[in-house]
Design an enzyme around this catalytic site. Structure first.
Site, PDB file in Angstrom:
ATOM      1  N   ASP A 209      43.063 -51.140  28.281  1.00 48.03           N
ATOM      2  CA  ASP A 209      43.065 -52.386  27.911  1.00 48.03           C
ATOM      3  C   ASP A 209      41.801 -52.967  28.967  1.00 48.03           C
ATOM      4  OD1 ASP A 209      43.569 -55.325  28.042  1.00 48.03           O
ATOM      5  OD2 ASP A 209      45.715 -54.859  27.668  1.00 48.03           O
TER       6      ASP A 209
ATOM      7  N   SER B 121      50.085 -60.852  25.901  1.00 50.17           N
ATOM      8  CA  SER B 121      49.207 -61.127  27.036  1.00 50.17           C
ATOM      9  C   SER B 121      49.637 -62.343  27.626  1.00 50.17           C
ATOM     10  CB  SER B 121      47.821 -61.439  25.862  1.00 50.17           C
ATOM     11  OG  SER B 121      46.684 -61.616  26.777  1.00 50.17           O
TER      12      SER B 121
ATOM     13  N   HIS C  63      43.591 -53.879  24.301  1.00 47.38           N
ATOM     14  CA  HIS C  63      44.300 -54.980  24.344  1.00 47.38           C
ATOM     15  C   HIS C  63      44.721 -55.426  22.916  1.00 47.38           C
ATOM     16  CE1 HIS C  63      45.673 -58.665  26.595  1.00 47.38           C
ATOM     17  NE2 HIS C  63      45.184 -59.392  25.883  1.00 47.38           N
TER      18      HIS C  63
END
Length: 234
Positions: free
Chosen positions: A162, A114, A194
């Protein structure tokens, strides 16, 4: 409050260290969140030093956690400046680790999840060759690059479902790098959100073990073309 400590996974004392992995967690995360990735890399590469630093800033949206840059009020216009401001400290950390273990930049891999993936991708844009490989899990570029890094192979790994960082960011980045003749692969895991999913971790290790860098592939064959890119995981 004391600064959180990073984690280190080092080989046995009598083992010559041949590789360096620097793992970067997501916004609001901690090094502990990347322990599964670190352990998988350690099992696959027993001669590697694996460092997992804590984000250099306290997370500004909760009492705990760390961040590389603030995500408050972030948008497409201000994101690149925030990343650029955070970059010098990360680059200094990576170079200090390379000096500590006597390793070359080509022996180094940056892996991020991320926000950590953003930092990893942008690090090799700001300093081409800082690392030989980048593993970008559930990430994106702060801004699509004007040129592709020449000395880095980039592996994009993303969940198809995601909802935080849409898979289109990875797909767009791969297509863009391909248009710039960059060295990039992409793997998309079906029914994954995610998260640092085990399927993506395993695929990343397979990429590291089997993917010959484009620059080496072309030099060996004397060809100016690219081998097949990524594939979709199911």
């Amino acid at each position: 409050m004391s600064e959180p400590e990073g984690l280190e996974f080092l080989p046995e004392a009598d083992t010559d260290i041949k590789l360096l992995f620097v793992l970067l967690h997501g916004v609001g995360g901690t090094p502990q969140h990347l322990v599964p990735l670190a352990e998988a890399l350690r099992a696959a590469f027993p001669a590697a030093a694996i460092l997992v630093p804590a984000g250099f800033e306290p997370y500004d949206s909760a009492p705990s956690g760390r961040q590389w840059f603030s995500a408050r009020g972030i948008d497409e216009d201000n994101r690149p400046a925030r990343v650029a401001q955070a970059m010098p400290a990360l680059v200094e950390y990576v170079r200090a680790a390379q000096a500590r273990f006597g390793l070359l930049q080509s022996d180094t891999a940056l892996a991020g999840f991320s926000q950590g993936a953003i930092m990893a991708l942008e690090a090799v844009q700001a300093h081409d060759g800082l690392a030989g490989r980048v593993l970008a899990f559930s990430g994106r570029y702060a801004r699509l690059p004007k040129v592709a890094p020449h000395y880095t192979t980039i592996h994009l790994l993303h969940g198809a479902d995601d909802a935080v960082m849409n898979v289109s960011y990875a797909q767009t980045a791969q297509a863009w790098l391909d248009s710039l003749h960059g060295d990039c692969t992409i793997d998309v895991a079906s029914k994954v959100g995610h998260e640092l999913h085990p399927a993506l971790v395993q695929r990343a290790i397979e990429r590291l073990q089997t993917c010959v860098p484009l620059r080496s592939w072309e030099a060996a064959l004397g060809l100016n073309q690219t081998p097949p890119s990524g594939e979709t995981l199911h």
